[in-house]
Enzyme design. Structure first.
Site, mmCIF file in Angstrom:
data_model
loop_
_atom_site.group_PDB
_atom_site.id
_atom_site.type_symbol
_atom_site.label_atom_id
_atom_site.label_comp_id
_atom_site.label_asym_id
_atom_site.label_seq_id
_atom_site.Cartn_x
_atom_site.Cartn_y
_atom_site.Cartn_z
ATOM 1 N N TYR A 159 77.105 18.738 4.330
ATOM 2 C CA TYR A 159 77.377 17.513 5.107
ATOM 3 C C TYR A 159 78.330 17.843 6.258
ATOM 4 O O TYR A 159 78.301 17.212 7.312
ATOM 5 C CB TYR A 159 77.919 16.417 4.192
ATOM 6 C CG TYR A 159 77.696 15.021 4.731
ATOM 7 C CD1 TYR A 159 76.410 14.543 4.991
ATOM 8 C CD2 TYR A 159 78.764 14.173 4.995
ATOM 9 C CE1 TYR A 159 76.198 13.264 5.486
ATOM 10 C CE2 TYR A 159 78.563 12.888 5.479
ATOM 11 C CZ TYR A 159 77.277 12.439 5.729
ATOM 12 O OH TYR A 159 77.069 11.165 6.213
ATOM 13 N N LYS A 166 82.276 10.720 9.215
ATOM 14 C CA LYS A 166 82.321 9.553 8.309
ATOM 15 C C LYS A 166 83.763 9.216 7.929
ATOM 16 O O LYS A 166 84.099 8.048 7.752
ATOM 17 C CB LYS A 166 81.479 9.798 7.056
ATOM 18 C CG LYS A 166 79.969 9.831 7.315
ATOM 19 C CD LYS A 166 79.427 8.568 7.957
ATOM 20 C CE LYS A 166 77.903 8.540 7.957
ATOM 21 N NZ LYS A 166 77.367 7.452 8.791
HETATM 22 P P1 NDP Z 1 67.514 6.889 10.168
HETATM 23 O O1 NDP Z 1 67.171 8.222 10.711
HETATM 24 O O2 NDP Z 1 66.440 5.979 9.787
HETATM 25 O O3 NDP Z 1 68.516 6.132 11.152
HETATM 26 C C1 NDP Z 1 69.456 6.781 11.983
HETATM 27 C C2 NDP Z 1 69.498 5.991 13.257
HETATM 28 O O4 NDP Z 1 70.523 6.468 14.157
HETATM 29 C C3 NDP Z 1 68.188 6.088 14.019
HETATM 30 O O5 NDP Z 1 67.620 4.816 14.153
HETATM 31 C C4 NDP Z 1 68.611 6.645 15.371
HETATM 32 O O6 NDP Z 1 67.902 6.036 16.430
HETATM 33 C C5 NDP Z 1 70.049 6.188 15.453
HETATM 34 N N1 NDP Z 1 70.742 6.868 16.544
HETATM 35 C C6 NDP Z 1 71.030 8.199 16.668
HETATM 36 N N2 NDP Z 1 71.607 8.419 17.865
HETATM 37 C C7 NDP Z 1 71.696 7.228 18.496
HETATM 38 C C8 NDP Z 1 72.208 6.796 19.762
HETATM 39 N N3 NDP Z 1 72.762 7.646 20.638
HETATM 40 N N4 NDP Z 1 72.124 5.474 20.095
HETATM 41 C C9 NDP Z 1 71.580 4.597 19.243
HETATM 42 N N5 NDP Z 1 71.073 4.931 18.031
HETATM 43 C C10 NDP Z 1 71.142 6.230 17.673
HETATM 44 O O7 NDP Z 1 68.461 7.214 8.908
HETATM 45 P P2 NDP Z 1 69.265 6.330 7.853
HETATM 46 O O8 NDP Z 1 68.692 4.987 7.740
HETATM 47 O O9 NDP Z 1 69.368 7.193 6.666
HETATM 48 O O10 NDP Z 1 70.703 6.281 8.512
HETATM 49 C C11 NDP Z 1 71.384 5.090 8.812
HETATM 50 C C12 NDP Z 1 72.861 5.222 8.480
HETATM 51 O O11 NDP Z 1 73.007 5.378 7.070
HETATM 52 C C13 NDP Z 1 73.563 6.408 9.113
HETATM 53 O O12 NDP Z 1 74.864 6.025 9.510
HETATM 54 C C14 NDP Z 1 73.653 7.394 7.957
HETATM 55 O O13 NDP Z 1 74.703 8.300 8.125
HETATM 56 C C15 NDP Z 1 73.906 6.421 6.822
HETATM 57 N N6 NDP Z 1 73.683 6.945 5.467
HETATM 58 C C16 NDP Z 1 72.457 7.418 5.090
HETATM 59 C C17 NDP Z 1 72.248 7.897 3.813
HETATM 60 C C18 NDP Z 1 70.921 8.439 3.383
HETATM 61 O O14 NDP Z 1 70.866 9.077 2.317
HETATM 62 N N7 NDP Z 1 69.854 8.229 4.098
HETATM 63 C C19 NDP Z 1 73.351 7.902 2.830
HETATM 64 C C20 NDP Z 1 74.579 7.344 3.311
HETATM 65 C C21 NDP Z 1 74.728 6.891 4.587
HETATM 66 P P3 NDP Z 1 66.572 6.722 17.067
HETATM 67 O O15 NDP Z 1 65.661 7.065 15.977
HETATM 68 O O16 NDP Z 1 66.094 5.605 17.918
HETATM 69 O O17 NDP Z 1 67.115 7.905 17.780
HETATM 70 C C1 KAL Z 2 74.698 16.159 2.040
HETATM 71 C C2 KAL Z 2 73.625 15.565 2.533
HETATM 72 C C3 KAL Z 2 72.410 16.346 2.863
HETATM 73 C C4 KAL Z 2 72.136 16.339 4.334
HETATM 74 C C5 KAL Z 2 73.208 16.930 5.235
HETATM 75 C C6 KAL Z 2 73.561 16.316 6.355
HETATM 76 C C7 KAL Z 2 73.052 14.992 6.772
HETATM 77 C C8 KAL Z 2 73.565 14.408 7.865
HETATM 78 C C9 KAL Z 2 73.098 13.078 8.375
HETATM 79 C C10 KAL Z 2 72.816 13.068 9.876
HETATM 80 C C11 KAL Z 2 72.771 11.627 10.346
HETATM 81 C C12 KAL Z 2 71.484 13.756 10.108
HETATM 82 C C13 KAL Z 2 71.157 14.070 11.535
HETATM 83 O O1 KAL Z 2 71.911 13.798 12.458
HETATM 84 C C14 KAL Z 2 69.823 14.740 11.731
HETATM 85 C C15 KAL Z 2 69.573 15.186 13.176
HETATM 86 O O2 KAL Z 2 70.278 16.373 13.453
HETATM 87 C C16 KAL Z 2 68.061 15.517 13.351
HETATM 88 N N1 KAL Z 2 67.212 14.336 13.136
HETATM 89 C C17 KAL Z 2 66.872 13.494 14.148
HETATM 90 O O3 KAL Z 2 67.231 13.671 15.299
HETATM 91 C C18 KAL Z 2 66.012 12.301 13.778
HETATM 92 C C19 KAL Z 2 64.703 12.384 14.519
HETATM 93 C C20 KAL Z 2 66.807 11.035 14.113
HETATM 94 C C21 KAL Z 2 66.069 9.758 13.795
HETATM 95 O O4 KAL Z 2 67.968 11.059 13.306
HETATM 96 C C22 KAL Z 2 69.131 10.554 13.809
HETATM 97 N N2 KAL Z 2 70.168 10.580 12.952
HETATM 98 O O5 KAL Z 2 69.233 10.125 14.927
HETATM 99 C C23 KAL Z 2 73.650 14.107 2.841
HETATM 100 C C24 KAL Z 2 72.574 13.284 2.157
HETATM 101 C C25 KAL Z 2 72.665 13.423 0.653
HETATM 102 C C26 KAL Z 2 72.783 11.795 2.508
HETATM 103 C C27 KAL Z 2 72.569 11.476 3.965
HETATM 104 C C28 KAL Z 2 71.262 11.798 4.559
HETATM 105 C C29 KAL Z 2 73.603 10.929 4.626
HETATM 106 C C30 KAL Z 2 73.602 10.462 6.018
HETATM 107 O O6 KAL Z 2 74.703 10.247 6.556
HETATM 108 O O7 KAL Z 2 72.528 10.213 6.599
#
Ligand code: NDP
Ligand code: KAL
Length: 257
Positions: A159, A166
């Protein structure tokens, strides 16, 4: 009479829907089912049509607006437009995070200054930027939620940089809650257990984290985005009226171990 809150005619902004697996999409569906008027924001033009098809499944008609949270002018324009077109803002769900994939594996200290700045900007500062821009437009008893993860409280392998982001987000929730409380605005976070979304794809050892939680968490199962969303509904509605500056873990109790 239903025990669930009715959000009819109340405007909620949901930020961070990438696709149907997004936690933000589950939140949008739950708010929609409670009768809310929705505004959905997306990061860039290329995500618009996907969001339009999703939004077509909602009961109510949603307003869709582009908002890249790295751009202050874009955030200001977005919230001004929301107020003009949808009235006072009852709540905001901020469900946005990003870090360079390269910094989400291997050694923590290998990250660069640029990767650090970008992750903190998008994943932590953006909450404050959004709340600041919405300030003139909040309804009297508004509520803001954001999504966080256990990796900000303790070390979770891979992470890395996102853990620091976070931790900054969790702390921002407390400072914002303290500042905005006198204005009637509550600010809380939900710490979600691992959920298979686009962000989770291809990063770290996601599968082993899912199975560890399933084996050890008090509830012995993983959580769904819908469970996160129902806690979101509680916090965003009058049901959570006495709660602010809090992080609620929706993770089958894993965080107590
Ligand atoms: P998604 O990938 O579905 O959502 C992440 C979102 O972040 C996307 O919609 C992406 O938009 C948006 N984003 C990234 N960069 C920008 C930017 N510059 N401006 C606006 N939007 C942006 O993943 P999750 O639903 O999993 O993630 C949502 C939240 O939940 C995050 O904060 C994540 O850290 C948190 N979380 C997720 C967990 C998991 O296991 N999935 C666990 C705990 C917390 P776009 O696609 O349009 O780029
Ligand atoms: C320990 C866990 C395993 C995963 C490690 C790191 C996860 C980080 C979350 C972070 C938001 C992921 C990214 O930013 C991915 C990005 O580099 C590439 N992906 C993208 O660009 C896609 C297309 C777009 C939609 O994603 C975003 N974010 O814009 C953590 C796990 C167990 C729990 C999670 C996933 C936590 C979390 O914060 O999401």
């Amino acid at each position: 009479m239903s025990i669930y809150p009715t959000l009819t005619n109340k405007t909620y902004v949901v930020m961070g829907i990438a696709n149907k697996r997004s936690i933000a999409w589950a939140i949008a569906k739950t708010l929609d089912a409670a009768g809310a008027k929705l505004v959905l924001t997306y990061a860039a033009e290329r995500f618009k049509s996907g969001l339009e098809s999703l939004a077509a499944d909602l009961n109510g008609e949603a307003l869709l607006l582009e908002c890249d949270v790295t751009n202050d002018a874009a955030i200001d324009t977005t919230f001004r437009t929301i107020h003009e077109q949808a009235g006072p803002i009852q709540g905001i769900a901020h469900s946005i995070a990003f870090a360079d994939k390269e910094a989400l594996r291997g050694e923590f200290s290998e990250m660069t200054r640029g990767q650090f700045a970008q992750a903190l900007d998008i994943s932590a500062y953006s909450l404050t930027a959004v709340v600041k821009a919405a300030k003139p437009y909040f309804a009297q008893d508004a509520s803001v939620i954001t999504l966080t993860y256990l990796g900000g409280e303790r070390v979770v392998p891979n992470y890395n940089l996102m853990g620091v982001a976070k931790a900054a987000l969790d702390s921002s929730v407390k400072y914002l809650a303290n500042e905005y409380g006198p204005h009637g605005v509550r600010v809380n976070a939900i710490s979600a257990g691992p959920i298979r979304t686009l962000s989770a794809k291809g990063v770290g050892d996601f599968n082993s984290i899912l199975s560890e939680l399933e084996q050890k968490a008090p509830l012995r199962r993983n959580v769904s985005a819908e469970e996160v969303a129902s806690t979101g509904l509680f916090l965003l509605s009058s049901m959570g009226s006495g709660v602010t500056g809090e992080v609620i873990h929706v993770d089958s109790g894993y965080h107590i171990l």
